[in-house]
Design a protein around this motif. Structure first.
Motif, PDB file in Angstrom:
ATOM      1  N   TYR A  50       0.882  -1.339   0.098  1.00 18.41           N
ATOM      2  CA  TYR A  50      -0.085   0.123  -0.001  1.00 18.41           C
ATOM      3  C   TYR A  50       0.894   1.403   0.186  1.00 18.41           C
ATOM      4  CZ  TYR A  50      -4.360  -2.566   0.604  1.00 18.41           C
ATOM      5  OH  TYR A  50      -5.621  -3.140   0.415  1.00 18.41           O
ATOM      6  N   HIS A  53      -0.318   4.795  -0.836  1.00 20.14           N
ATOM      7  CA  HIS A  53      -1.167   5.450   0.067  1.00 20.14           C
ATOM      8  C   HIS A  53      -0.610   5.878   1.177  1.00 20.14           C
ATOM      9  CE1 HIS A  53      -4.542   4.394  -2.316  1.00 20.14           C
ATOM     10  NE2 HIS A  53      -4.529   3.091  -2.090  1.00 20.14           N
ATOM     11  N   PHE A  58      -5.308   7.453   6.406  1.00 21.01           N
ATOM     12  CA  PHE A  58      -5.880   6.187   6.649  1.00 21.01           C
ATOM     13  C   PHE A  58      -4.616   5.238   6.481  1.00 21.01           C
ATOM     14  CE2 PHE A  58      -7.265   6.998   2.369  1.00 21.01           C
ATOM     15  CZ  PHE A  58      -6.578   5.835   1.711  1.00 21.01           C
ATOM     16  N   THR A  92     -15.476   1.709  -3.408  1.00 11.80           N
ATOM     17  CA  THR A  92     -14.773   1.399  -2.259  1.00 11.80           C
ATOM     18  C   THR A  92     -15.422   1.459  -0.962  1.00 11.80           C
ATOM     19  OG1 THR A  92     -12.926   2.734  -3.364  1.00 11.80           O
ATOM     20  CG2 THR A  92     -12.346   2.208  -1.169  1.00 11.80           C
ATOM     21  N   ARG A 103     -18.991  -5.755  -2.455  1.00 14.27           N
ATOM     22  CA  ARG A 103     -18.635  -4.993  -1.188  1.00 14.27           C
ATOM     23  C   ARG A 103     -20.045  -4.532  -0.661  1.00 14.27           C
ATOM     24  NH1 ARG A 103     -13.835  -1.208  -4.054  1.00 14.27           N
ATOM     25  NH2 ARG A 103     -12.032  -2.376  -2.952  1.00 14.27           N
ATOM     26  N   ILE A 110     -15.685   1.845   4.615  1.00  9.74           N
ATOM     27  CA  ILE A 110     -14.601   2.163   3.781  1.00  9.74           C
ATOM     28  C   ILE A 110     -13.227   1.458   3.901  1.00  9.74           C
ATOM     29  CG2 ILE A 110     -13.797   4.198   4.792  1.00  9.74           C
ATOM     30  CD1 ILE A 110     -13.969   5.550   1.600  1.00  9.74           C
ATOM     31  N   GLU A 111     -12.864   1.217   5.228  1.00  5.22           N
ATOM     32  CA  GLU A 111     -11.811   0.422   5.488  1.00  5.22           C
ATOM     33  C   GLU A 111     -11.919  -0.929   5.319  1.00  5.22           C
ATOM     34  OE1 GLU A 111      -9.804  -0.310   9.444  1.00  5.22           O
ATOM     35  OE2 GLU A 111      -8.432   1.078   8.887  1.00  5.22           O
ATOM     36  N   ASN A 113     -13.684  -3.028   3.686  1.00  9.21           N
ATOM     37  CA  ASN A 113     -14.493  -3.205   2.425  1.00  9.21           C
ATOM     38  C   ASN A 113     -14.533  -4.642   1.689  1.00  9.21           C
ATOM     39  OD1 ASN A 113     -12.028  -2.734   1.191  1.00  9.21           O
ATOM     40  ND2 ASN A 113     -12.528  -1.295   0.331  1.00  9.21           N
ATOM     41  N   HIS A 116     -10.251  -6.515  -2.257  1.00 12.23           N
ATOM     42  CA  HIS A 116      -9.218  -5.511  -3.024  1.00 12.23           C
ATOM     43  C   HIS A 116      -9.459  -5.871  -4.612  1.00 12.23           C
ATOM     44  CE1 HIS A 116      -5.632  -3.175  -4.472  1.00 12.23           C
ATOM     45  NE2 HIS A 116      -5.500  -4.383  -5.021  1.00 12.23           N
ATOM     46  N   GLY A 117      -9.391  -4.716  -5.426  1.00 10.11           N
ATOM     47  CA  GLY A 117      -9.249  -5.239  -6.964  1.00 10.11           C
ATOM     48  C   GLY A 117      -8.119  -4.245  -7.367  1.00 10.11           C
TER      49      GLY A 117
HETATM   50  P1  CMP Z   1      -8.366  -1.049  -1.578  1.00 14.62           P
HETATM   51  O1  CMP Z   1      -9.122  -1.164  -3.068  1.00 14.62           O
HETATM   52  O2  CMP Z   1      -7.580  -2.371  -0.998  1.00 14.62           O
HETATM   53  O3  CMP Z   1      -7.325   0.317  -1.619  1.00 14.62           O
HETATM   54  C1  CMP Z   1      -6.762   1.063  -0.742  1.00 14.62           C
HETATM   55  C2  CMP Z   1      -7.565   0.640   0.748  1.00 14.62           C
HETATM   56  O4  CMP Z   1      -7.671   1.632   1.676  1.00 14.62           O
HETATM   57  C3  CMP Z   1      -9.266   0.579   0.444  1.00 14.62           C
HETATM   58  O5  CMP Z   1      -9.048  -0.555  -0.451  1.00 14.62           O
HETATM   59  C4  CMP Z   1      -9.658   0.825   1.588  1.00 14.62           C
HETATM   60  O6  CMP Z   1      -9.685  -0.496   2.468  1.00 14.62           O
HETATM   61  C5  CMP Z   1      -8.664   1.758   2.323  1.00 14.62           C
HETATM   62  N1  CMP Z   1      -9.409   3.183   2.189  1.00 14.62           N
HETATM   63  C6  CMP Z   1      -9.661   3.647   1.106  1.00 14.62           C
HETATM   64  N2  CMP Z   1      -9.965   5.110   1.376  1.00 14.62           N
HETATM   65  C7  CMP Z   1     -10.053   4.908   2.761  1.00 14.62           C
HETATM   66  C8  CMP Z   1     -10.694   6.071   3.479  1.00 14.62           C
HETATM   67  N3  CMP Z   1     -11.117   7.007   3.125  1.00 14.62           N
HETATM   68  N4  CMP Z   1     -10.563   5.730   5.100  1.00 14.62           N
HETATM   69  C9  CMP Z   1     -10.098   4.508   5.439  1.00 14.62           C
HETATM   70  N5  CMP Z   1      -9.600   3.420   4.458  1.00 14.62           N
HETATM   71  C10 CMP Z   1      -9.511   3.762   3.113  1.00 14.62           C
END
Ligand code: CMP
Length: 141
Positions: A50, A53, A58, A92, A103, A110-111, A113, A116-117
């Motif tokens: 990750y 990010h 987050f 997401t 989802r 949102i976390e 979820n 992943h893709g």
């Molecule tokens: P994913 O598709 O695995 O890619 C990044 C991940 O970060 C996302 O799925 C969520 O699990 C997490 N994520 C994305 N946006 C947020 C957010 N605003 N707050 C918390 N987690 C987030």
């Protein structure tokens, strides 16, 4: 164009015992499974996966969550795989995802979820190779 995408069935889905439900939907949508494993990420691996990010607010919580339990990474292949898989899994944020998407059905927030893709064909290739060596990828069916 035939593309690859990486799915990760996330710790919340493993905990909810919906691995089978999710794989069923992936198979029914016509994705070819090239490789799959049941594993747990180290903190170092999650940080690296990750990394894109790393400046987001987050990020630390995401790394903590993704290392909190087992996951199921799956390498997938299909015509237009990246976009089709993103349609199958939905937005997401599960509360905003379309009815019937993975989802919406299995995500919590949102976390947490559910799945992943990959977000582009380039990242699809890269992310598949993050989890699987070339010799682990099966083509012949
Ligand atoms: P994913 O598709 O695995 O890619 C990044 C991940 O970060 C996302 O799925 C969520 O699990 C997490 N994520 C994305 N946006 C947020 C957010 N605003 N707050 C918390 N987690 C987030």
């Amino acid at each position: 164009m035939v593309q690859r995408t990486l799915a990760i069935i996330k710790p919340d889905s493993v905990e909810k015992k919906v691995i089978g439900e999710i794989i069923k939907r992936i198979e029914e949508a016509g994705f070819k499974i090239l490789a799959m494993k049941y594993t747990k990420l180290t903190e170092e691996q999650a940080k690296s996966f990750y990394e894109i990010h790393k400046d987001k607010p987050f990020y630390n919580d995401l790394v903590k969550y993704m290392t909190s339990g087992p996951i199921v990474p799956i390498a997938l292949e299909k015509e237009n795989a990246v976009e089709e898989f993103r349609t199958l899994i939905g937005s997401t944020d599960p509360t905003k995802a379309e009815e019937g998407t993975i989802r919406k059905l299995f995500g919590t927030n949102i976390e947490r979820n559910a799945i992943h893709g990959s977000d582009s064909p380039e990242n699809g290739e890269k992310e598949v190779l993050f989890f699987f060596s070339k010799s682990e990828i099966v083509y012949n069916y």
